[in-house]
Design an enzyme around this catalytic site. Structure first.
Site, PDB file in Angstrom:
ATOM      1  N   ASP A  47       0.844  -1.205   0.000  1.00  0.00           N
ATOM      2  CA  ASP A  47       0.000   0.000   0.000  1.00  0.00           C
ATOM      3  C   ASP A  47       0.875   1.248   0.000  1.00  0.00           C
ATOM      4  O   ASP A  47       0.391   2.364  -0.192  1.00  0.00           O
ATOM      5  CB  ASP A  47      -0.999  -0.016   1.166  1.00  0.00           C
ATOM      6  CG  ASP A  47      -0.324  -0.198   2.512  1.00  0.00           C
ATOM      7  OD1 ASP A  47       0.917  -0.317   2.566  1.00  0.00           O
ATOM      8  OD2 ASP A  47      -1.050  -0.230   3.536  1.00  0.00           O
ATOM      9  N   SER A  48       2.196   1.065   0.153  1.00  0.00           N
ATOM     10  CA  SER A  48       3.139   2.186  -0.012  1.00  0.00           C
ATOM     11  C   SER A  48       3.067   2.727  -1.437  1.00  0.00           C
ATOM     12  O   SER A  48       3.554   3.824  -1.704  1.00  0.00           O
ATOM     13  CB  SER A  48       4.566   1.750   0.323  1.00  0.00           C
ATOM     14  OG  SER A  48       4.903   0.564  -0.380  1.00  0.00           O
ATOM     15  N   ASP A  86      -1.094  -6.042  -0.301  1.00  0.00           N
ATOM     16  CA  ASP A  86      -1.543  -5.487   0.989  1.00  0.00           C
ATOM     17  C   ASP A  86      -3.058  -5.330   1.021  1.00  0.00           C
ATOM     18  O   ASP A  86      -3.646  -4.791   0.080  1.00  0.00           O
ATOM     19  CB  ASP A  86      -0.931  -4.091   1.192  1.00  0.00           C
ATOM     20  CG  ASP A  86       0.296  -4.121   2.069  1.00  0.00           C
ATOM     21  OD1 ASP A  86       0.377  -4.973   2.969  1.00  0.00           O
ATOM     22  OD2 ASP A  86       1.190  -3.274   1.844  1.00  0.00           O
ATOM     23  N   LYS A 115      -1.252  -9.509   2.582  1.00  0.00           N
ATOM     24  CA  LYS A 115      -0.547  -9.084   3.801  1.00  0.00           C
ATOM     25  C   LYS A 115      -1.500  -8.204   4.597  1.00  0.00           C
ATOM     26  O   LYS A 115      -2.129  -7.302   4.034  1.00  0.00           O
ATOM     27  CB  LYS A 115       0.754  -8.337   3.477  1.00  0.00           C
ATOM     28  CG  LYS A 115       1.486  -7.875   4.751  1.00  0.00           C
ATOM     29  CD  LYS A 115       2.926  -7.499   4.467  1.00  0.00           C
ATOM     30  CE  LYS A 115       3.125  -6.180   3.793  1.00  0.00           C
ATOM     31  NZ  LYS A 115       2.585  -4.996   4.506  1.00  0.00           N
ATOM     32  N   GLU A 117      -1.813  -5.877   8.150  1.00  0.00           N
ATOM     33  CA  GLU A 117      -1.114  -5.231   9.275  1.00  0.00           C
ATOM     34  C   GLU A 117      -1.848  -5.489  10.595  1.00  0.00           C
ATOM     35  O   GLU A 117      -3.082  -5.450  10.641  1.00  0.00           O
ATOM     36  CB  GLU A 117      -1.032  -3.718   9.051  1.00  0.00           C
ATOM     37  CG  GLU A 117      -0.064  -3.335   7.964  1.00  0.00           C
ATOM     38  CD  GLU A 117       0.151  -1.823   7.876  1.00  0.00           C
ATOM     39  OE1 GLU A 117      -0.257  -1.079   8.787  1.00  0.00           O
ATOM     40  OE2 GLU A 117       0.738  -1.400   6.864  1.00  0.00           O
ATOM     41  N   GLU A 183       8.562  -4.903  11.055  1.00  0.00           N
ATOM     42  CA  GLU A 183       9.050  -3.596  10.590  1.00  0.00           C
ATOM     43  C   GLU A 183       9.526  -2.748  11.766  1.00  0.00           C
ATOM     44  O   GLU A 183       8.793  -2.570  12.754  1.00  0.00           O
ATOM     45  CB  GLU A 183       7.923  -2.873   9.823  1.00  0.00           C
ATOM     46  CG  GLU A 183       8.353  -1.490   9.320  1.00  0.00           C
ATOM     47  CD  GLU A 183       7.464  -0.899   8.237  1.00  0.00           C
ATOM     48  OE1 GLU A 183       6.523  -1.584   7.777  1.00  0.00           O
ATOM     49  OE2 GLU A 183       7.737   0.247   7.836  1.00  0.00           O
TER      50      GLU A 183
HETATM   51  O1  KIV Z   1       3.617  -1.310   1.752  1.00  0.00           O
HETATM   52  C1  KIV Z   1       4.813  -1.561   2.003  1.00  0.00           C
HETATM   53  O2  KIV Z   1       5.735  -1.059   1.358  1.00  0.00           O
HETATM   54  C2  KIV Z   1       5.122  -2.482   3.096  1.00  0.00           C
HETATM   55  C3  KIV Z   1       6.551  -2.737   3.388  1.00  0.00           C
HETATM   56  C4  KIV Z   1       7.095  -1.607   4.163  1.00  0.00           C
HETATM   57  C5  KIV Z   1       6.757  -4.021   4.097  1.00  0.00           C
HETATM   58  O3  KIV Z   1       4.241  -2.964   3.732  1.00  0.00           O
END
Ligand code: KIV
Length: 274
Positions: A47-48, A86, A115, A117, A183
């Site tokens: 999601d970055s 994500d 993934k 969180e 992280e």
């Molecule tokens: O979205 C992302 O880039 C991440 C990494 C920092 C693991 O979740």
């Protein structure tokens, strides 16, 4: 281990064989094609991408539509890679039905796993997704979707906080997560968790005693100049290389060097062909 496409079984084998996993974020087709031919084990549609691709200030701006568009592009460019996507901000906090629908959208877009969180408040949802046959990678420590409550601080430096992260890691493993991102936690905590769990840990800012490493692609390529926490290493000076190439292009236009005759089309009359 070769760079063949990973399966879920390979994750536990990699830990047993002490093979370190490599994961990079990827958000688009062009980079996916490059990474598809690399040795990198896992592509993370993070999601970055809301930040690196869209310029938003944090990952809370990632939507399910944005994540699906990026996942589809990465899956098209990297058919030989294991792809994790994500679950974006709050999609795993609005009940089982909503989470299942969002998860299905990501899987149909080409992700092989999700993934998610954190854990508190949505343990039952992670469990439900796993029991529905969807592989889930956990993510503990600094969880960027909680930026407004947590900030971007190293997590687990205090004893009680470290214990909480270890406990949560054990719960994620017990409900069936196949791996875990850690992280920004102290290396000793990451090492403890890694030695305690039988599923592989993948660290970012978590030291070297984990089972694998992940970085944001643009950070690793040195394309982001405004963000350089201590765990980011530039494996390329991407910003300055691309900047120089753009200026060289500009200069070549000014000097009439570009395009050359080899780079131009001509009429049959000009070339003398029939
Ligand atoms: O979205 C992302 O880039 C991440 C990494 C920092 C693991 O979740």
């Amino acid at each position: 281990m070769t760079s063949k496409k990973l399966t879920l079984q390979d994750f536990s084998h990699s830990k047993n064989q002490q093979h370190k996993l490599s994961m990079l974020t990827c958000y688009d087709y062009t980079f996916a094609q490059i990474l598809n031919q690399s040795d990198i084990n896992i592509l993370l549609v993070g999601d970055s991408g809301a930040m690196t691709q869209q310029g938003y200030p944090n990952t809370t701006h990632a939507t399910i539509e944005m994540m699906c568009t990026m996942t589809q592009a990465v899956a098209a460019g990297a058919p030989d890679k294991f792809i994790v996507a994500d679950m974006p901000f709050l999609t795993h906090k609005q009940g089982i039905e909503h989470a299942t629908q969002c998860a299905a959208q990501l899987i149909r877009s080409g992700a092989h796993a999700l993934k998610i969180e954190g854990l508190a408040g949505h343990e039952h949802i992670i469990k439900h997704l796993i029991e529905s046959g969807l592989p889930v990678m956990g993510h503990l420590g600094l969880t960027p979707q909680s930026v407004h409550s947590q900030g971007y601080q190293v997590q687990g430096q205090e004893e009680h906080q470290a214990q909480l992260i270890l406990d949560q890691a054990l719960i994620l493993q017990s409900i069936g997560c196949f791996s875990l991102v850690l992280e920004c936690v102290p290396n000793t905590l990451a090492q403890d968790i890694t030695q305690t769990l039988h599923i592989p840990t993948i660290g970012i800012g978590a030291g070297s005693e984990v089972d694998g490493q992940v970085l944001v692609l643009q950070d690793m390529l040195g394309m982001t100049t405004d963000f350089k926490p201590k765990f980011v290493r530039h494996f390329l000076e991407g910003f300055s290389l691309i900047h120089t190439a753009c200026n060289t292009f500009h200069q070549a236009i000014q000097t009439h060097d570009y395009p050359s005759t080899q780079e131009s089309y001509f009429t049959t009359e000009q070339t003398g062909t029939t």
